[in-house]
Design an enzyme around this catalytic site. Structure first.
Site, mmCIF file in Angstrom:
data_model
loop_
_atom_site.group_PDB
_atom_site.id
_atom_site.type_symbol
_atom_site.label_atom_id
_atom_site.label_comp_id
_atom_site.label_asym_id
_atom_site.label_seq_id
_atom_site.Cartn_x
_atom_site.Cartn_y
_atom_site.Cartn_z
ATOM 1 N N TRP A 60 -3.628 7.079 -7.828
ATOM 2 C CA TRP A 60 -3.219 6.316 -6.652
ATOM 3 C C TRP A 60 -2.070 7.007 -5.914
ATOM 4 O O TRP A 60 -1.977 6.950 -4.687
ATOM 5 C CB TRP A 60 -2.784 4.909 -7.063
ATOM 6 C CG TRP A 60 -2.181 4.099 -5.956
ATOM 7 C CD1 TRP A 60 -2.839 3.357 -5.020
ATOM 8 C CD2 TRP A 60 -0.786 3.958 -5.652
ATOM 9 N NE1 TRP A 60 -1.950 2.759 -4.164
ATOM 10 C CE2 TRP A 60 -0.688 3.113 -4.520
ATOM 11 C CE3 TRP A 60 0.383 4.463 -6.228
ATOM 12 C CZ2 TRP A 60 0.539 2.764 -3.967
ATOM 13 C CZ3 TRP A 60 1.602 4.117 -5.665
ATOM 14 C CH2 TRP A 60 1.676 3.271 -4.557
ATOM 15 N N HIS A 61 -1.204 7.694 -6.662
ATOM 16 C CA HIS A 61 -0.053 8.332 -6.038
ATOM 17 C C HIS A 61 -0.440 9.548 -5.202
ATOM 18 O O HIS A 61 0.313 9.934 -4.301
ATOM 19 C CB HIS A 61 0.959 8.757 -7.109
ATOM 20 C CG HIS A 61 1.784 7.634 -7.637
ATOM 21 N ND1 HIS A 61 1.363 6.817 -8.660
ATOM 22 C CD2 HIS A 61 3.001 7.168 -7.272
ATOM 23 C CE1 HIS A 61 2.292 5.903 -8.905
ATOM 24 N NE2 HIS A 61 3.299 6.091 -8.074
ATOM 25 N N GLY A 62 -1.561 10.161 -5.497
ATOM 26 C CA GLY A 62 -1.939 11.319 -4.703
ATOM 27 C C GLY A 62 -3.193 11.987 -5.221
ATOM 28 O O GLY A 62 -3.585 11.812 -6.374
ATOM 29 N N TYR B 109 8.622 8.232 -1.249
ATOM 30 C CA TYR B 109 7.396 7.463 -1.493
ATOM 31 C C TYR B 109 6.577 7.264 -0.228
ATOM 32 O O TYR B 109 5.478 6.719 -0.297
ATOM 33 C CB TYR B 109 7.725 6.109 -2.148
ATOM 34 C CG TYR B 109 7.287 6.077 -3.593
ATOM 35 C CD1 TYR B 109 6.196 5.308 -3.989
ATOM 36 C CD2 TYR B 109 7.941 6.824 -4.554
ATOM 37 C CE1 TYR B 109 5.778 5.266 -5.288
ATOM 38 C CE2 TYR B 109 7.530 6.795 -5.876
ATOM 39 C CZ TYR B 109 6.436 6.023 -6.249
ATOM 40 O OH TYR B 109 6.027 6.010 -7.549
ATOM 41 N N PHE C 106 3.062 8.680 -0.451
ATOM 42 C CA PHE C 106 2.064 8.094 -1.330
ATOM 43 C C PHE C 106 1.338 6.932 -0.679
ATOM 44 O O PHE C 106 0.431 6.389 -1.255
ATOM 45 C CB PHE C 106 2.710 7.643 -2.635
ATOM 46 C CG PHE C 106 3.486 8.738 -3.324
ATOM 47 C CD1 PHE C 106 2.884 9.956 -3.578
ATOM 48 C CD2 PHE C 106 4.809 8.555 -3.690
ATOM 49 C CE1 PHE C 106 3.585 10.979 -4.184
ATOM 50 C CE2 PHE C 106 5.521 9.580 -4.317
ATOM 51 C CZ PHE C 106 4.907 10.785 -4.561
#
Length: 506
Positions: free
Chosen positions: A318-320, A503, A506
C-alpha cells in the site's frame, strides 16, 4: 498547499476559519458546504487536474453507499463487493500501473506517464471503510454535502488520519461547534505548533544527513551507515507525527476532534506494541478491514500467522509500488509472527520477564529491528538497501574522519590497531549527523509526546486517541505560553523554504 507554508498559514487557514464560523452561525449546512469547498480548493492547489478524479470518486462512492444502504441480503453484498473492487482498481491503476509495466516488459515506466494523484491512498481507504460500515449498518449518511466534507476535510485529506464517519461528522452537527471558542483555538494552535516544530526543526534538519547516505550509499562503513539510517528513522517519525499533530490541531480549531495517530512508537517494548503506537489509524484499518475479514485468529495458529503475514505484506505494498515495500511489509509480518510466538512461549513457561534489564533489552531489540526495516522502506532499490544493510553489519569495516583522529593523540594509533580506518574529509558532516541523531534520540526517547504535554490542559488527549470530557478550561501558564511562542517564532523563521511531508508520496 503545505501546512508549513505562509500561503496556508496567512491565507487559506484564516479564510477557511472565518468563512466556516460566519456561515455555520447562520445555518450548519452552510458551514459544512463552505468547508467542503475550501477543502477542494486546498486539494486543487497542487494540481487542479485531479480535482475531477477526486470528485468522481466521491460521487460514485456516495451513490454506491446509498444503493448498499437500501439493498438487502445478497444484493447488498454484491454492491459492496463491486464498489470496493472499483476503488481498488482505481487505486491500483494509478499506484501500480508503472510498477507492473516495468516488471512485465522491462521497459521504463515513463512511457505510460501515469502520475500518482496526491492523497489517493488515503481518500480511497477512507471511502472503502465508509462502504463497509454502511453495509454493516454502522452508518446512515444520506446527505451528499456531509459525505463530501467527510472525504475532503482538508486536515486529513492528503495523509490521514484514516477516519471513520462516526468519528468526525457527528461533531459538525453539534451547535456548539458553529461558534468559535477560545479553548479550541488555544489547544488547537498549541498542538499545531508542536507538530510544526517536529517538522521544521527536527525532521527537515535531519533530512540532508539521511539523504546523503540513501542518495549514494556506495560501500558505507559501520558508523556512516548507522548515522544515515538513524537520521532517516527519526526524520520519518518527526515528519509524519508532526503532520498528524498539525492535522489534529487544525481540526481542533474548528471544534472537531480527530483520533490520535502516534503515541511514542520508538518507546515500544515489542513490535506488537510498536504497531499499536505507529500510524494508529492505518493499523486499525488493516486490522478491521483486512486481517479480521481474512479470518484473523479464528481458524487456528497457522492460519492466523498466514493472515498476519499477508496483511503486513499488503500493508507494505500500500505504501508504494516497489519490491522494497513488499520486503518491508514482509519483515514486519515476520517480526509480528515471531513476537506472538515468543509471547505464547513465555505464557506456556510462566515466565514473567527479566525486570528492568529485560525491558531495556526488549526496547533496544525492537528499535533496532524497526530501524533495520526502514532501510528497505527508504532505499531507492534493493541493491542499495543491501549495501546499506551490509554497512550496518560492519561488512565494509569501521572508519572515522582523519580530522577526528588527528585530535586523539595516542588513541589514534590504538584505534587503528583495532582495525578502525581513517578517511580524508567528511568530519563536519559526520559530527553533525551524529549530533543531530543524538538530539533526535533524546527527544524521541525521553521527552513527553504531544498528548502527554497537552494532558495537563483541557480538553485532554487520552492514550487511546479519543478526547476526554471537559474538566478545566485551558488557561496557559506563563512558562508554557512562552515556550510555545518561542517555538512558533523558530518555526516561522524556518519556513523560508517549506518542504513536503514524506507521507505525501504514499
Amino acid at each position: 498547499m503545505l501546512f508549513n507554508s505562509f500561503s496556508f498559514l496567512l491565507g487559506f487557514l484564516p479564510l477557511a476559519l472565518a468563512g466556516y464560523f460566519l456561515l455555520a452561525r447562520r445555518h450548519p449546512e452552510w458551514g459544512v458546504a463552505w468547508l467542503a469547498l475550501a477543502s477542494l480548493f486546498f486539494y486543487g492547489w497542487w494540481d487542479v487536474r485531479y480535482v475531477p478524479l477526486l470528485l468522481g470518486s466521491i460521487v460514485a462512492n456516495y451513490g454506491c453507499a446509498q444503493l448498499i444502504r437500501r439493498a438487502q441480503g445478497r444484493a447488498r453484498r454484491w454492491w459492496l463487493g463491486g464498489a470496493v473492487a472499483a476503488n481498488l482498481l482505481l487505486l491500483g491503476y494509478y499506484k501500480y500501473a508503472n510498477f507492473f509495466y516495468t516488471s512485465l516488459t522491462g521497459q521504463h515506466a515513463d512511457l505510460l506517464q501515469v502520475v500518482l494523484p496526491i492523497g489517493i491512498s488515503f481518500f480511497t481507504f477512507t471511502q472503502v471503510a465508509f462502504l463497509v460500515d454502511t453495509a454493516r449498518g454502522f452508518v446512515q449518511e444520506g446527505r451528499f454535502i456531509h459525505y463530501l466534507l467527510f472525504v475532503t476535510y482538508f486536515p486529513h485529506l492528503v495523509a490521514g488520519p484514516v477516519l471513520h464517519h462516526k468519528e468526525m461528522m457527528p461533531q459538525f452537527a453539534d451547535p456548539r461547534n458553529a461558534l468559535p471558542r477560545a479553548e479550541n483555538f488555544s489547544v488547537g494552535a498549541t498542538i499545531f505548533i508542536l507538530g510544526l516544530a517536529k517538522k521544521t526543526l527536527l525532521a527537515d534538519t535531519l533530512a540532508p544527513y539521511a539523504n546523503a547516505l540513501f542518495a549514494a550509499p556506495g560501500e558505507p562503513t559501520l558508523l556512516l551507515a548507522w548515522g544515515g539510517v538513524l537520521a532517516y528513522t527519526f526524520q520519518l517519525y518527526f515528519d509524519f507525527s508532526g503532520y498528524s499533530d498539525m492535522a489534529i490541531g487544525l481540526s481542533r480549531m474548528f471544534g472537531v476532534h480527530l483520533p490520535l495517530n502516534f503515541n511514542s512508537p520508538y518507546k515500544a517494548l515489542n513490535i506488537v506494541d510498536f504497531w499499536r503506537r505507529w500510524h494508529i489509524t492505518l493499523s486499525r484499518f488493516l486490522r478491521d478491514y483486512l486481517y479480521i475479514p481474512l479470518g484473523g485468529n479464528r481458524h487456528g495458529a497457522v492460519r492466523a500467522k498466514a493472515n498476519l503475514m499477508l496483511t503486513m505484506v499488503l500493508g507494505g505494498l500500500w505504501h508504494g509500488a516497489s519490491w522494497n515495500f513488499v520486503l518491508w511489509g514482509g519483515l514486519h509480518g515476520a517480526y509480528l509472527v515471531l513476537a506472538h510466538a515468543w509471547h505464547a512461549l513465555k505464557a506456556r513457561l510462566g515466565w514473567q520477564g527479566g525486570g528492568r534489564a529485560g525491558a531495556v533489552a526488549a526496547w533496544a531489540l525492537t528499535f533496532i529491528a524497526v530501524a533495520y526495516a526502514w532501510v528497505f522502506f527508504r532505499a531507492a532499490d534493493l541493491p542499495s538497501a543491501m549495501r546499506i544493510v551490509a554497512g550496518m553489519s560492519g561488512q565494509y569495516g569501521v572508519a572515522l574522519p582523519d580530522a577526528i583522529g588527528a585530535r586523539l593523540g595516542n588513541l589514534h594509533e590504538a584505534l587503528a590497531a583495532l582495525g578502525i580506518k581513517w578517511t580524508l574529509g567528511g568530519a563536519t558532516q559526520f559530527i553533525e549527523t551524529w549530533c543531530w541523531v543524538t538530539v533526535a534520540a533524546l527527544v524521541a526517547f525521553l521527552a513527553p509526546n504531544t498528548q502527554q504535554i497537552m494532558h495537563r490542559f483541557e480538553p485532554a488527549l487520552d492514550h487511546d486517541g479519543t478526547t476526554a470530557p471537559a474538566r478545566l478550561a485551558w488557561l496557559p501558564a506563563p512558562r508554557p505560553a512562552l515556550v510555545t511562542g518561542m517555538l512558533a517564532v523558530f518555526c516561522l523563521l524556518a519556513l523560508s523554504r517549506p518542504s513536503e511531508f514524506l507521507y505525501f508520496q504514499f
